[in-house]
Each structure stands twice: as structure tokens, then as C-alpha cells.
Motif scaffolding. Structure first.
Motif, PDB file in Angstrom:
ATOM      1  N   ASP A 158       4.402  -4.472  36.148  1.00  0.00           N
ATOM      2  CA  ASP A 158       5.297  -3.722  35.259  1.00  0.00           C
ATOM      3  C   ASP A 158       4.519  -2.781  34.337  1.00  0.00           C
ATOM      4  OD1 ASP A 158       7.341  -5.266  36.424  1.00  0.00           O
ATOM      5  OD2 ASP A 158       7.169  -6.785  34.865  1.00  0.00           O
ATOM      6  N   ILE A 159       3.652  -1.994  34.912  1.00  0.00           N
ATOM      7  CA  ILE A 159       2.744  -1.127  34.157  1.00  0.00           C
ATOM      8  C   ILE A 159       3.461   0.144  33.707  1.00  0.00           C
ATOM      9  CG2 ILE A 159       0.640   0.254  34.324  1.00  0.00           C
ATOM     10  CD1 ILE A 159      -0.188  -1.831  36.582  1.00  0.00           C
ATOM     11  N   VAL A 160       3.325   0.428  32.410  1.00  0.00           N
ATOM     12  CA  VAL A 160       3.809   1.688  31.849  1.00  0.00           C
ATOM     13  C   VAL A 160       2.654   2.254  31.031  1.00  0.00           C
ATOM     14  CG1 VAL A 160       5.473   2.813  30.332  1.00  0.00           C
ATOM     15  CG2 VAL A 160       6.183   0.846  31.708  1.00  0.00           C
ATOM     16  N   CYS A 161       2.141   3.392  31.458  1.00  0.00           N
ATOM     17  CA  CYS A 161       1.001   4.011  30.778  1.00  0.00           C
ATOM     18  C   CYS A 161       1.404   5.397  30.287  1.00  0.00           C
ATOM     19  CB  CYS A 161      -0.194   4.114  31.722  1.00  0.00           C
ATOM     20  SG  CYS A 161      -1.696   4.707  30.913  1.00  0.00           S
ATOM     21  N   SER A 162       1.129   5.661  29.022  1.00  0.00           N
ATOM     22  CA  SER A 162       1.426   6.962  28.423  1.00  0.00           C
ATOM     23  C   SER A 162       0.150   7.539  27.842  1.00  0.00           C
ATOM     24  CB  SER A 162       2.460   6.811  27.303  1.00  0.00           C
ATOM     25  OG  SER A 162       3.648   6.234  27.791  1.00  0.00           O
ATOM     26  N   VAL A 171     -10.223   7.600  23.949  1.00  0.00           N
ATOM     27  CA  VAL A 171     -11.118   8.187  24.940  1.00  0.00           C
ATOM     28  C   VAL A 171     -11.928   9.275  24.254  1.00  0.00           C
ATOM     29  CG1 VAL A 171     -11.241   9.512  27.088  1.00  0.00           C
ATOM     30  CG2 VAL A 171      -9.548   7.673  26.851  1.00  0.00           C
ATOM     31  N   ARG A 172     -13.237   9.216  24.462  1.00  0.00           N
ATOM     32  CA  ARG A 172     -14.133  10.248  23.921  1.00  0.00           C
ATOM     33  C   ARG A 172     -15.099  10.676  25.017  1.00  0.00           C
ATOM     34  NH1 ARG A 172     -14.860   6.329  19.944  1.00  0.00           N
ATOM     35  NH2 ARG A 172     -13.251   6.504  18.374  1.00  0.00           N
ATOM     36  N   GLU A 173     -15.242  11.975  25.164  1.00  0.00           N
ATOM     37  CA  GLU A 173     -16.171  12.544  26.139  1.00  0.00           C
ATOM     38  C   GLU A 173     -15.958  11.973  27.544  1.00  0.00           C
ATOM     39  OE1 GLU A 173     -20.144  12.271  24.533  1.00  0.00           O
ATOM     40  OE2 GLU A 173     -19.545  13.272  22.687  1.00  0.00           O
ATOM     41  N   SER A 204      -8.072  12.338  33.986  1.00  0.00           N
ATOM     42  CA  SER A 204      -7.067  12.194  32.929  1.00  0.00           C
ATOM     43  C   SER A 204      -7.194  10.830  32.252  1.00  0.00           C
ATOM     44  CB  SER A 204      -5.667  12.363  33.516  1.00  0.00           C
ATOM     45  OG  SER A 204      -5.303  11.210  34.265  1.00  0.00           O
ATOM     46  N   HIS A 205      -6.604  10.735  31.085  1.00  0.00           N
ATOM     47  CA  HIS A 205      -6.643   9.463  30.350  1.00  0.00           C
ATOM     48  C   HIS A 205      -5.914   8.361  31.122  1.00  0.00           C
ATOM     49  CE1 HIS A 205      -7.210  11.783  26.296  1.00  0.00           C
ATOM     50  NE2 HIS A 205      -8.256  11.876  27.098  1.00  0.00           N
ATOM     51  N   SER A 206      -4.820   8.692  31.782  1.00  0.00           N
ATOM     52  CA  SER A 206      -4.104   7.669  32.551  1.00  0.00           C
ATOM     53  C   SER A 206      -4.911   7.242  33.788  1.00  0.00           C
ATOM     54  CB  SER A 206      -2.707   8.144  32.939  1.00  0.00           C
ATOM     55  OG  SER A 206      -2.751   9.317  33.703  1.00  0.00           O
ATOM     56  N   GLU A 207      -5.675   8.155  34.363  1.00  0.00           N
ATOM     57  CA  GLU A 207      -6.550   7.777  35.490  1.00  0.00           C
ATOM     58  C   GLU A 207      -7.662   6.845  35.019  1.00  0.00           C
ATOM     59  OE1 GLU A 207      -6.175  11.658  38.419  1.00  0.00           O
ATOM     60  OE2 GLU A 207      -7.519  11.771  36.698  1.00  0.00           O
ATOM     61  N   LEU A 208      -8.200   7.103  33.827  1.00  0.00           N
ATOM     62  CA  LEU A 208      -9.198   6.189  33.258  1.00  0.00           C
ATOM     63  C   LEU A 208      -8.601   4.798  33.067  1.00  0.00           C
ATOM     64  CD1 LEU A 208     -10.935   8.406  30.551  1.00  0.00           C
ATOM     65  CD2 LEU A 208     -12.013   7.443  32.590  1.00  0.00           C
ATOM     66  N   GLY A 226      -6.248   9.402  23.897  1.00  0.00           N
ATOM     67  CA  GLY A 226      -6.459   8.268  24.797  1.00  0.00           C
ATOM     68  C   GLY A 226      -5.215   7.912  25.571  1.00  0.00           C
ATOM     69  N   PHE A 227      -4.819   6.639  25.476  1.00  0.00           N
ATOM     70  CA  PHE A 227      -3.611   6.186  26.176  1.00  0.00           C
ATOM     71  C   PHE A 227      -3.072   4.926  25.524  1.00  0.00           C
ATOM     72  CE2 PHE A 227      -7.203   4.247  28.466  1.00  0.00           C
ATOM     73  CZ  PHE A 227      -6.833   2.923  28.545  1.00  0.00           C
ATOM     74  N   VAL A 228      -1.812   4.675  25.806  1.00  0.00           N
ATOM     75  CA  VAL A 228      -1.151   3.420  25.445  1.00  0.00           C
ATOM     76  C   VAL A 228      -0.613   2.856  26.745  1.00  0.00           C
ATOM     77  CG1 VAL A 228       0.760   2.344  24.192  1.00  0.00           C
ATOM     78  CG2 VAL A 228      -0.517   4.228  23.137  1.00  0.00           C
ATOM     79  N   GLU A 229      -0.945   1.606  27.018  1.00  0.00           N
ATOM     80  CA  GLU A 229      -0.435   0.972  28.231  1.00  0.00           C
ATOM     81  C   GLU A 229       0.214  -0.349  27.881  1.00  0.00           C
ATOM     82  OE1 GLU A 229      -2.350   1.198  32.050  1.00  0.00           O
ATOM     83  OE2 GLU A 229      -2.085  -0.970  32.312  1.00  0.00           O
TER      84      GLU A 229
END
Length: 126
Positions: free
Chosen positions: A63-67, A99-101, A2-6, A72-75
């Protein structure tokens, strides 16, 4: 993955100063920018990340917040480090990533540069 795992793998690698682990989740042609500045290639980004870790062994994210987004993602996170005589870093950061491929292809980092004074001093950039 997933994008959050990346995102987690990338920032865990940066926190550890592990360029090889970071490289595994990034595309070879990844581009980064800080506050809309000049483009940085992957090697430049990794060199910077390792230099920061070497200058501050306690470098960490809090204080990590990842969406996740469709592309891709916003952190948002707080970057903390102690640079000894150069001071402490306590910086609120927002990262927007594409995130691509299955790889991180671009990161755009936003922060208040006045909060990064200790980092600049520790890396000899002031």
C-alpha cells in the motif's frame, strides 16, 4: 534520478536486505530517526534493515503512497512480515526524507510503536 525513484530504490533495497544497494542512494552522512528518537547513522540503519530481513524473509512493503517534495519525499506504506513464533508485523508507517545532491540525506520514520511488538520480540529487544 527523481526523489520518488530514490525512495523506491531505498525501500526495495531494505525489502531485499541489500545494504550495498541502499548505500548507493544514501549520503555517507545520512541520519535517521524513529518517532523523534535518537539519531542513527547510515551504518546503524543498514544493520537494522538487514537484521529485520534476516528475522523475517517475507518482510515487505504494501500500500505504498509516495509524494515528492521540493526537498525530498514523503512515503506512507504498510510494513508486513511474519516472525514465526514472535508473531506478525502489520505496521502503518510514514517516512519524511530529505534529499541533497541526489542522495537521501535524512529520513524520519513515524509509526505507532505498539504495532511493532513482534519486531521487537524477533530482534530480542523486548
Amino acid at each position: 534520478m527523481s526523489h520518488s525513484e530514490l525512495a523506491r530504490q531505498l525501500f526495495d533495497a531494505f525489502q531485499a536486505g541489500d545494504a550495498n544497494a541502499a548505500r548507493k542512494v544514501c549520503s555517507a552522512d545520512m541520519i535517521g530517526r524513529q518517532n523523534g528518537g535518537q539519531k542513527m547513522d547510515l551504518d546503524t540503519i543498514l544493520h537494522f534493515a538487514v537484521a529485520v530481513k534476516n528475522a523475517a524473509p517475507d518482510f515487505r512493503y504494501e500500500d505504498i503512497v509516495c509524494s515528492e517534495t521540493e526537498t525530498g519525499f514523503v512515503e506512507e506504506h504498510r510494513v508486513r512480515a511474519n516472525f514465526g513464533t514472535h508473531g506478525e508485523l502489520d505496521l502503518q508507517v510514514c517516512i519524511v526524507a530529505d534529499v541533497r545532491e541526489g542522495k537521501i540525506a535524512a529520513i524520519r520514520e513515524y509509526f505507532d510503536p505498539t504495532g511493532a511488538a513482534a519486531l521487537s520480540k524477533a530482534l530480542g529487544r523486548s
